[in-house]
Design an enzyme around this catalytic site. Structure first.
Site, mmCIF file in Angstrom:
data_model
loop_
_atom_site.group_PDB
_atom_site.id
_atom_site.type_symbol
_atom_site.label_atom_id
_atom_site.label_comp_id
_atom_site.label_asym_id
_atom_site.label_seq_id
_atom_site.Cartn_x
_atom_site.Cartn_y
_atom_site.Cartn_z
ATOM 1 N N CYS A 119 57.704 20.148 -40.092
ATOM 2 C CA CYS A 119 59.107 20.525 -40.262
ATOM 3 C C CYS A 119 59.510 21.610 -39.252
ATOM 4 O O CYS A 119 59.681 21.319 -38.073
ATOM 5 C CB CYS A 119 59.373 20.953 -41.702
ATOM 6 S SG CYS A 119 61.138 20.980 -42.127
ATOM 7 N N HIS A 156 57.439 16.546 -44.617
ATOM 8 C CA HIS A 156 56.379 17.376 -45.191
ATOM 9 C C HIS A 156 55.288 16.497 -45.806
ATOM 10 O O HIS A 156 55.407 16.071 -46.955
ATOM 11 C CB HIS A 156 56.948 18.289 -46.286
ATOM 12 C CG HIS A 156 57.810 19.399 -45.778
ATOM 13 N ND1 HIS A 156 57.357 20.701 -45.655
ATOM 14 C CD2 HIS A 156 59.098 19.403 -45.367
ATOM 15 C CE1 HIS A 156 58.330 21.465 -45.183
ATOM 16 N NE2 HIS A 156 59.405 20.703 -45.000
ATOM 17 N N GLU A 213 52.542 17.470 -46.918
ATOM 18 C CA GLU A 213 51.934 18.192 -48.038
ATOM 19 C C GLU A 213 52.695 17.997 -49.347
ATOM 20 O O GLU A 213 52.179 18.326 -50.427
ATOM 21 C CB GLU A 213 51.828 19.702 -47.713
ATOM 22 C CG GLU A 213 53.107 20.498 -47.816
ATOM 23 C CD GLU A 213 53.978 20.444 -46.570
ATOM 24 O OE1 GLU A 213 54.854 21.317 -46.423
ATOM 25 O OE2 GLU A 213 53.792 19.524 -45.745
#
Length: 258
Positions: free
Chosen positions: A122, A229, A231
């Site tokens: 990001c 993202h 994650e």
């Protein structure tokens, strides 16, 4: 086999008299999800603090961290200061965090100089692009023709859009098609930095979603980044399985280590 040690750039909380805890202090932190994402690959995440600031002492440098660690992840957070790419903030709230920018640009350059791989998430993608000479749209909705929302602070990581991966790219070898990804950003790449290729775009409006340095395949700097993202990935959201991103990055770190 010894576990890989992966550095993670720090997010900054600057002194804020309105904050109840440590109001007069600068805090360095990382998001739990980023640490756990790196751990999912069997590697050990290490927060890299900035060696500069009003409490600085000692002679430890970012180059020391780059020599000790096996790779670095540049993760999300505040906007970048537009002055880094020759512009003034179009609105006061888009002035970004120049102190964090300066630290992360120096950190990225230290790892590149040490021949260690760097992966951006990001803001990390935007930071990498600017550090290598590219520029950004300060705000997608007001500066581009895209009508698709790329950020919704209420939905946050539950805002999604499609992903078009460029054929013949390294990313096309790693991720399945078609797919969709989360979207938590209002800024994006405008001019791509020299030496990089676009690996993915948003199908609606063409916003750049992934980049890679051409040196990755030629013995040069291993630097890659995505706008979404990984994650935040949860299979139940129906998003693309992007676990290969972490595997690819850690594989590059392991190769460099050996």
């Amino acid at each position: 086999m010894e576990r890989l040690k992966i550095g993670v750039s720090a997010c900054f909380f600057h002194p804020d008299p309105g904050r109840r805890a440590f109001a007069s202090k600068t805090l360095h932190y990382l998001e739990q999800s980023v640490a756990h994402w790196i751990m999912a690959g069997g590697a050990m995440p290490v927060l890299i603090p900035s060696p500069t600031g009003d409490t600085a002492r000692g002679d430890v440098t970012l180059a020391d961290y780059a020599q000790w660690l096996d790779g670095v992840v540049m993760h999300g957070g505040a906007d970048l200061w537009p002055g880094h790419y020759g512009e003034q903030p179009l609105r006061p709230e888009w002035a970004g965090d120049k102190l964090r920018d300066d630290y992360e640009i120096a950190l990225l350059k230290a790892f590149v100089a040490a021949g260690k791989p760097a992966f951006g998430i990001c803001r990390g993608l935007q930071l990498i692009n600017v550090a290598f000479g590219g520029s950004l749209y300060q705000d997608i909705s007001s500066q581009t023709a895209s009508t698709l929302r790329h950020q919704d602070m209420q939905a946050y990581d539950r805002l999604f859009h499609g992903l078009h991966i460029e054929p013949q790219s390294r990313l096309s070898e790693l991720l399945p098609q078609p797919g969709r990804v989360n979207s938590v950003h209002h800024q994006a790449i405008k001019a791509l930095a020299q030496g990089f290729v676009v690996e993915a775009r948003c199908p609606e409006g063409g916003i750049i979603e992934a980049i890679r340095h051409q040196g990755c395949a030629r013995g040069g700097p291993w630097v890659a980044a995505v706008q979404w993202h990984p994650e935040f990935h949860k299979p139940e959201y129906g998003v693309i399985d992007d676990s290969a991103l972490l595997t690819d990055f850690l594989s590059a770190a392991a190769r460099q280590k050996t």
